[in-house]
Design a protein around this motif. Structure first.
Motif, PDB file in Angstrom:
ATOM      1  N   TYR A 197      40.001  50.550  38.436  1.00  0.00           N
ATOM      2  CA  TYR A 197      39.403  49.782  39.537  1.00  0.00           C
ATOM      3  C   TYR A 197      38.113  49.117  39.062  1.00  0.00           C
ATOM      4  O   TYR A 197      37.852  47.948  39.352  1.00  0.00           O
ATOM      5  N   VAL A 198      37.305  49.871  38.318  1.00  0.00           N
ATOM      6  CA  VAL A 198      36.010  49.329  37.892  1.00  0.00           C
ATOM      7  C   VAL A 198      36.205  48.214  36.880  1.00  0.00           C
ATOM      8  O   VAL A 198      35.676  47.110  37.024  1.00  0.00           O
ATOM      9  N   ILE A 199      36.996  48.481  35.850  1.00  0.00           N
ATOM     10  CA  ILE A 199      37.054  47.502  34.762  1.00  0.00           C
ATOM     11  C   ILE A 199      37.868  46.272  35.157  1.00  0.00           C
ATOM     12  O   ILE A 199      37.551  45.156  34.757  1.00  0.00           O
ATOM     13  N   THR A 200      38.882  46.462  35.982  1.00  0.00           N
ATOM     14  CA  THR A 200      39.616  45.282  36.446  1.00  0.00           C
ATOM     15  C   THR A 200      38.697  44.386  37.263  1.00  0.00           C
ATOM     16  O   THR A 200      38.689  43.160  37.090  1.00  0.00           O
ATOM     17  N   THR A 201      37.905  44.983  38.143  1.00  0.00           N
ATOM     18  CA  THR A 201      37.016  44.169  38.962  1.00  0.00           C
ATOM     19  C   THR A 201      35.982  43.459  38.096  1.00  0.00           C
ATOM     20  O   THR A 201      35.645  42.303  38.323  1.00  0.00           O
ATOM     21  N   LEU A 202      35.484  44.154  37.089  1.00  0.00           N
ATOM     22  CA  LEU A 202      34.434  43.536  36.281  1.00  0.00           C
ATOM     23  C   LEU A 202      34.981  42.495  35.315  1.00  0.00           C
ATOM     24  O   LEU A 202      34.377  41.442  35.123  1.00  0.00           O
ATOM     25  N   GLN A 203      36.138  42.783  34.706  1.00  0.00           N
ATOM     26  CA  GLN A 203      36.522  41.994  33.537  1.00  0.00           C
ATOM     27  C   GLN A 203      37.735  41.100  33.727  1.00  0.00           C
ATOM     28  O   GLN A 203      37.923  40.170  32.965  1.00  0.00           O
ATOM     29  N   ALA A 204      38.586  41.411  34.658  1.00  0.00           N
ATOM     30  CA  ALA A 204      39.877  40.711  34.684  1.00  0.00           C
ATOM     31  C   ALA A 204      39.991  39.715  35.825  1.00  0.00           C
ATOM     32  O   ALA A 204      41.090  39.369  36.236  1.00  0.00           O
ATOM     33  N   ARG A 205      38.866  39.247  36.345  1.00  0.00           N
ATOM     34  CA  ARG A 205      38.959  38.268  37.427  1.00  0.00           C
ATOM     35  C   ARG A 205      39.432  36.932  36.866  1.00  0.00           C
ATOM     36  O   ARG A 205      39.272  36.648  35.684  1.00  0.00           O
ATOM     37  N   THR A 206      40.021  36.155  37.739  1.00  0.00           N
ATOM     38  CA  THR A 206      40.523  34.873  37.270  1.00  0.00           C
ATOM     39  C   THR A 206      39.382  33.872  37.153  1.00  0.00           C
ATOM     40  O   THR A 206      38.253  34.139  37.576  1.00  0.00           O
ATOM     41  N   ARG A 207      39.676  32.737  36.572  1.00  0.00           N
ATOM     42  CA  ARG A 207      38.607  31.758  36.344  1.00  0.00           C
ATOM     43  C   ARG A 207      38.013  31.263  37.660  1.00  0.00           C
ATOM     44  O   ARG A 207      38.737  30.989  38.607  1.00  0.00           O
ATOM     45  N   GLY A 208      36.716  31.166  37.689  1.00  0.00           N
ATOM     46  CA  GLY A 208      36.030  30.687  38.888  1.00  0.00           C
ATOM     47  C   GLY A 208      35.694  31.806  39.860  1.00  0.00           C
ATOM     48  O   GLY A 208      34.967  31.595  40.824  1.00  0.00           O
TER      49      GLY A 208
ATOM     50  N   MET B   1      27.637  29.776  23.727  1.00  0.00           N
ATOM     51  CA  MET B   1      27.475  29.050  24.983  1.00  0.00           C
ATOM     52  C   MET B   1      28.314  29.662  26.086  1.00  0.00           C
ATOM     53  O   MET B   1      27.846  29.906  27.187  1.00  0.00           O
ATOM     54  N   SER B   2      29.543  29.974  25.713  1.00  0.00           N
ATOM     55  CA  SER B   2      30.430  30.439  26.757  1.00  0.00           C
ATOM     56  C   SER B   2      30.031  31.820  27.260  1.00  0.00           C
ATOM     57  O   SER B   2      30.495  32.265  28.285  1.00  0.00           O
ATOM     58  N   ASN B   3      29.157  32.499  26.493  1.00  0.00           N
ATOM     59  CA  ASN B   3      28.794  33.838  26.928  1.00  0.00           C
ATOM     60  C   ASN B   3      27.669  33.833  27.937  1.00  0.00           C
ATOM     61  O   ASN B   3      27.355  34.857  28.506  1.00  0.00           O
ATOM     62  N   ARG B   4      27.070  32.685  28.085  1.00  0.00           N
ATOM     63  CA  ARG B   4      25.848  32.699  28.866  1.00  0.00           C
ATOM     64  C   ARG B   4      26.072  33.208  30.291  1.00  0.00           C
ATOM     65  O   ARG B   4      25.220  33.873  30.842  1.00  0.00           O
ATOM     66  N   ASN B   5      27.235  32.896  30.827  1.00  0.00           N
ATOM     67  CA  ASN B   5      27.422  33.295  32.223  1.00  0.00           C
ATOM     68  C   ASN B   5      27.565  34.797  32.381  1.00  0.00           C
ATOM     69  O   ASN B   5      27.628  35.314  33.465  1.00  0.00           O
ATOM     70  N   LYS B   6      27.632  35.520  31.250  1.00  0.00           N
ATOM     71  CA  LYS B   6      27.774  36.962  31.405  1.00  0.00           C
ATOM     72  C   LYS B   6      26.429  37.665  31.347  1.00  0.00           C
ATOM     73  O   LYS B   6      26.342  38.856  31.532  1.00  0.00           O
ATOM     74  N   GLU B   7      25.392  36.901  31.030  1.00  0.00           N
ATOM     75  CA  GLU B   7      24.125  37.579  30.796  1.00  0.00           C
ATOM     76  C   GLU B   7      23.227  37.643  32.009  1.00  0.00           C
ATOM     77  O   GLU B   7      22.110  38.116  31.928  1.00  0.00           O
ATOM     78  N   GLU B   8      23.698  37.155  33.106  1.00  0.00           N
ATOM     79  CA  GLU B   8      22.811  37.143  34.254  1.00  0.00           C
ATOM     80  C   GLU B   8      22.489  38.570  34.699  1.00  0.00           C
ATOM     81  O   GLU B   8      23.294  39.481  34.553  1.00  0.00           O
ATOM     82  N   SER B   9      21.296  38.733  35.226  1.00  0.00           N
ATOM     83  CA  SER B   9      20.916  40.076  35.668  1.00  0.00           C
ATOM     84  C   SER B   9      21.535  40.350  37.032  1.00  0.00           C
ATOM     85  O   SER B   9      21.996  39.434  37.717  1.00  0.00           O
ATOM     86  N   ILE B  10      21.517  41.615  37.390  1.00  0.00           N
ATOM     87  CA  ILE B  10      22.103  41.984  38.676  1.00  0.00           C
ATOM     88  C   ILE B  10      21.380  41.275  39.820  1.00  0.00           C
ATOM     89  O   ILE B  10      21.997  40.790  40.765  1.00  0.00           O
ATOM     90  N   LEU B  11      20.049  41.171  39.676  1.00  0.00           N
ATOM     91  CA  LEU B  11      19.295  40.526  40.758  1.00  0.00           C
ATOM     92  C   LEU B  11      19.679  39.072  40.908  1.00  0.00           C
ATOM     93  O   LEU B  11      19.891  38.582  42.016  1.00  0.00           O
ATOM     94  N   ASP B  27      29.741  28.093  39.945  1.00  0.00           N
ATOM     95  CA  ASP B  27      30.721  29.175  39.993  1.00  0.00           C
ATOM     96  C   ASP B  27      32.092  28.728  39.494  1.00  0.00           C
ATOM     97  O   ASP B  27      32.828  29.500  38.898  1.00  0.00           O
ATOM     98  N   ASN B  28      32.423  27.467  39.750  1.00  0.00           N
ATOM     99  CA  ASN B  28      33.734  26.986  39.333  1.00  0.00           C
ATOM    100  C   ASN B  28      33.916  27.083  37.831  1.00  0.00           C
ATOM    101  O   ASN B  28      35.033  27.059  37.337  1.00  0.00           O
ATOM    102  N   LEU B  29      32.800  27.165  37.102  1.00  0.00           N
ATOM    103  CA  LEU B  29      32.906  27.218  35.649  1.00  0.00           C
ATOM    104  C   LEU B  29      32.895  28.639  35.120  1.00  0.00           C
ATOM    105  O   LEU B  29      32.907  28.866  33.927  1.00  0.00           O
ATOM    106  N   HIS B  30      32.861  29.592  36.012  1.00  0.00           N
ATOM    107  CA  HIS B  30      32.764  30.986  35.562  1.00  0.00           C
ATOM    108  C   HIS B  30      34.083  31.449  34.964  1.00  0.00           C
ATOM    109  O   HIS B  30      35.138  31.150  35.495  1.00  0.00           O
ATOM    110  N   SER B  31      33.992  32.179  33.882  1.00  0.00           N
ATOM    111  CA  SER B  31      35.215  32.583  33.185  1.00  0.00           C
ATOM    112  C   SER B  31      35.899  33.770  33.853  1.00  0.00           C
ATOM    113  O   SER B  31      37.043  34.082  33.549  1.00  0.00           O
ATOM    114  N   GLY B  32      35.186  34.478  34.713  1.00  0.00           N
ATOM    115  CA  GLY B  32      35.808  35.607  35.385  1.00  0.00           C
ATOM    116  C   GLY B  32      35.530  36.945  34.745  1.00  0.00           C
ATOM    117  O   GLY B  32      35.953  37.974  35.238  1.00  0.00           O
TER     118      GLY B  32
END
Ligand code: HEM
Ligand SMILES: [Cu+2]
Lengths: 597, 214
Positions: A197-208, B1-11, B27-32
């Motif tokens: 549940y944790v890792i899917t929510t964090l890592q496997a979301r679709t684009r956007g 570059m593509s990693n930048r969206n993962k570095e945001e802090s929780i706040l 948000d539309n550019l977020h990789s998920g």
């Protein structure tokens, strides 16, 4: 732009990010066995979890009828005090752990997380499958404890030592051992599920799909799982140590004590039963939110969809979930006010307990404000959601009473507490479970549950459970104690409580049997319900946007959806329809601008 | 570059307004993906976190229980120091194995892994000998809470090590049967196994330190 922590923005309407999360290799079932039994598809696992939880939940339900019969009509169903304690214990344990926790996380979590985040499955499908089988094993061990000599434990669902393992308590032999082993196995199975549940929510979301675009259902389940990761180990630790006290004769929790009946000094010395209570409630209080947070999340989505309005204060709702989750770890000793504690300690825990009411109240306001001027559809899921609002508010208010040490001391261990936690943890989440089943049944089976039966089911359940628990507050004020086999001996209480108890018992039986309406509806509708078209409630979140309904293996057909908006674009001014699904790109809905909250 | 969206802090994350059109464009550019780590590594962190909490809770109860009057420390056989040294050695070898695996020197990896497994078995055997010796001296589990914690901690750590050995077995299988295509896979497994190994050493050092110096 990059300061915001994002890639440089490509202008233009439908800019799409590069695919970074690699497409998952899907496991393909080859035979009946791997498709329905040892299946790695989260949707099948969800159904397995739910059916197992409900099956054992029925045992808990029948136990409650027997308990109520003994309280109001002693002697009609012959039982001794031991049997009564065993029923009470098993009822509590089954409902809290094996029904609600398993159903919300193993059931709804498994079904909804991958679909709602836009993934094909959980990230570790094999571990996910194991998680279910380990859960089933835990249930079977629990059931086995009914059949060993001495029967299941009757120590109360809190399993406090010393009495949980001293003779004189029913099930103090094999019963308590199997109970602890079952809980330990449950924790192991849950940890495997939680991993997914944790890792899917964090890592496997679709684009956007940013975290802040997730439906609140996922937020609730996600934070609840994180709580469970921190809380369940405490139960495991307490269980292991008590097991050793029991089997090997160590004295972790066991003080010097005389054997009941014989009056002989037992071999224990120096252990601290209070230590067990701390461990238990360090688990136990977060546990109530492990059940409550998924319910909060789900009910937010039900209200929003069926009131055709975006959820009021989405960000606040997320914050509240996170803050409640955090605070729930520093309030546990409010369950121990009468265990004898330093007054400053009590003061501290009373303060934190009252503070946790703030984010909780905030959520209630936001739900009400979402309903305010919404285009409310009084569908069955909406009815259950409103029922939840009422019962939860009621239970939350009594929680405020109990959170104050001075008020709690006379009320502790009375029916007032029973009323409190059944309102807040019994009825409220169960109403959400029902609402959720009526809501997602078309997704799971392609058919609706019968609407008329649903309404009958709702009204009997809602009014019935109110009739059960509301009078219990009064009993509590009268000083009627909980967990007593017989309360009518002597003249401690006015006769009026006899009548009240009989009323409650009748209400409980009626409400209990009314659930048959639901089960009938469930079974008949799987085959004969009205066919549901795609996305029948016109919801925005991804689980409804699959090509097939019910979603097939791999959830989405060839392409995973790409998300362009949050999950709450309802009644957007200028749009053709009153909802815009998350995967609709801006160019497809020119003209509409997202509404601000 | 593509990693930048993962570095945001929780706040930063929690203050986003997902309904805001300006935010939507971002948000539309977020990789998920939230964290720039493989799911395997994250899964392992998850397990390490859970078992850290587990041991921490035991340690809390230990410190609570030891202040009672009946607490009497046990003697500490020299063998324990030897076992600690063995575990330490296996962890050090694992570091070199990890380095070798990154350099694709798989012969060295194989040799190292065998040594590590051997040392782990010696450690477990050594712990059992310690138990035997203490029981022989009359220090039974139920005799004193200090004894109880000693047996409990060594047993729990031992169980974790047996879990580690199962993982070690899987690593061996991957490394032995590897071919060019799954080099990455084998390297990944070696790395994860190594991290777990160091974690177990750390846990042991904490538990051992706690029991020796309290
Ligand atoms: C989702 C929300 C809640 C759930 C699920 C919940 C659940 C429970 C449960 C199960 C118990 C019974 C423990 C036992 O004695 O066996 C309990 C007791 C208690 N609850 Fe709640 N509760 C919730 C909210 C609150 C709130 C908001 C407060 C205070 C602001 C509160 C304060 C208390 C207190 C003080 C007790 C101890 C009563 C006693 O044993 O004397 N609860 N709660
Ligand atoms: Cu609580």
């Amino acid at each position: 732009m990059a300061a915001n922590g994002y890639e440089d923005v490509v202008k233009g309407d439908d800019a799409v990010p590069a695919l970074e999360v690699q497409p998952q290799e899907l496991y393909h079932a080859k035979s009946f066995w791997t498709r329905y039994i040892f299946c790695q598809d989260a949707k099948v696992i969800a159904v397995q979890y739910s059916l197992t939880a409900i099956a054992i939940g029925l045992v808990g339900l029948v136990s409650s009828w027997l308990i109520r019969m003994q309280i109001a009509y002693p002697g009609v169903i012959p039982m001794d005090a031991s049997a009564y304690y065993q029923l009470v214990t098993m009822h509590g344990m089954i409902m809290v752990i094996y029904l609600l926790t398993a159903l919300f996380l193993g059931g709804f979590g498994n079904y909804l997380i991958p679909l709602m985040v836009g993934a094909r499955d959980m990230v570790f499908p094999y571990v996910n499958m194991l998680s279910y089988w380990v859960f089933l094993l835990a249930v079977l061990i629990l059931v086995a404890s009914y059949f060993v000599p001495g029967g299941p434990t009757g120590a109360g669902w809190t399993l406090y030592p010393p009495q949980a393992i001293t003779s004189g308590t029913p099930g103090s032999g094999l019963g308590i051992i199997l109970m602890i082993v079952s809980l330990a196995v449950f924790v192991v199975g849950f940890t495997m599920g939680g991993l997914n549940y944790v890792i899917t929510t964090l890592q496997a979301r679709t684009r956007g799909m940013t975290l802040m675009r997730l439906p609140l259902t996922v937020w609730g389940i996600f934070v609840a799982t994180v709580l469970a990761l921190f809380a369940f180990p405490a139960l495991l630790v307490a269980g292991i140590m008590m097991l050793l006290d029991n089997i090997l004769g160590t004295s972790f929790f066991m003080p010097a004590i005389l054997e009941a009946g014989l009056g002989e000094q037992m071999a224990y010395d120096g252990g601290s039963p209070i230590l067990f209570q701390h461990l238990f409630w360090f688990f136990g209080h977060p546990e109530v939110y492990i059940v409550a947070l998924p319910a909060f999340g789900i009910v937010s989505d039900l209200i929003s969809v069926h009131a055709r309005k975006n959820i009021f204060g989405y960000r606040m709702m997320v914050w509240a979930i996170v803050i409640i989750g955090f605070l729930s770890f520093i309030v546990w000793a409010h369950h121990m006010y009468v265990a004898g504690m330093n007054p400053w300690f009590g003061f501290f825990f009373a303060t934190t307990t009252l503070i946790i009411a703030i984010p909780t109240a905030l959520k209630v306001y936001n739900w009400v404000l979402t309903l305010w001027r919404g285009n409310i559809q009084l569908t069955v899921p909406m009815l259950f959601a409103i029922g939840f609002l009422i019962t939860f508010t009621n239970g939350g208010l009594t929680g405020l009473f109990l959170g104050n040490v001075i008020v709690d001391v006379p009320l502790s261990d009375t029916y007032f507490v029973v009323a409190h936690f059944h309102m807040v943890m019994g009825i409220a989440p169960v109403l959400v479970v029902y609402g959720a089943i009526y809501h997602w049944f078309p997704l799971i089976t392609g058919r609706f549950l019968n609407n008329r039966l649903g309404k009958i089911h709702f009204w009997i359940t809602f009014l019935g459970s109110y009739s059960i628990y509301f009078p219990m507050h009064y009993l509590g004020f009268m000083g009627v104690t909980r967990r007593y086999f017989e309360v009518f001996e002597g003249e401690a209480f006015p006769v009026s409580i006899v009548g009240i108890n009989q009323f409650i018992t009748i209400a409980a039986l009626v409400t209990g049997f009314a659930q048959l309406v639901f089960f009938y509806n469930l079974i008949v509708s799987v085959k004969h319900g009205d066919k549901a078209e795609k996305n029948p409630w016109k919801a925005c979140s991804l689980e409804w946007q699959t090509t097939e309904m019910p979603p097939g293996h791999g959830n989405f057909e060839k392409e995973l959806p790409i998300v362009h908006r949050w999950a709450y674009d309802f009644s957007v001014p200028g749009a053709n329809e009153d909802y815009i699904p998350q995967n609709i790109s801006p160019s497809e809905v020119s003209n509409a601008q997202a509404e601000k909250t | 570059m593509s990693n930048r969206n993962k570095e945001e802090s929780i706040l930063q994350l929690l203050t986003q307004k997902p309904w805001d059109p300006a935010q939507a464009e971002l948000d539309n550019l977020h990789s998920g993906q939230t964290i720039d780590l493989s799911t395997g590594k994250l899964g392992q962190r998850y397990i390490i976190i859970v078992s850290t909490i587990f041991f921490c809770l035991f340690i809390v109860t230990y410190s609570d229980r030891m202040i009672y009057a009946d607490w009497q420390n046990m003697p500490e056989p020299l063998l324990l120091w030897f076992n600690t040294f063995v575990l330490l050695a296996s962890s050090i070898i694992f570091i070199s194995v990890q380095v070798a695996s990154n350099k694709k020197q798989f012969e060295k990896v194989k040799r190292g892994l065998l040594m590590i497994g051997g040392l782990a078995f010696i450690f477990i055997l050594g712990q059992l000998l310690v138990w035997q010796k203490l029981i022989g001296l009359g220090y039974y589990v139920a005799g004193n809470p200090a004894n109880a914690y000693f047996y409990l901690f060594t047993a729990l750590h031992g169980l974790h090590l047996i879990g580690g050995l199962i993982y070690w077995g899987m690593t061996i299988r991957k490394v032995w049967s590897f071919n060019e295509i799954i080099v990455k896979n084998a390297q990944h497994t070696v790395e994860l196994c190594g991290i777990y190994w160091h974690f177990l050493l750390f846990v042991w050092l904490v538990l051992f330190g706690l029991m020796s110096f309290s």
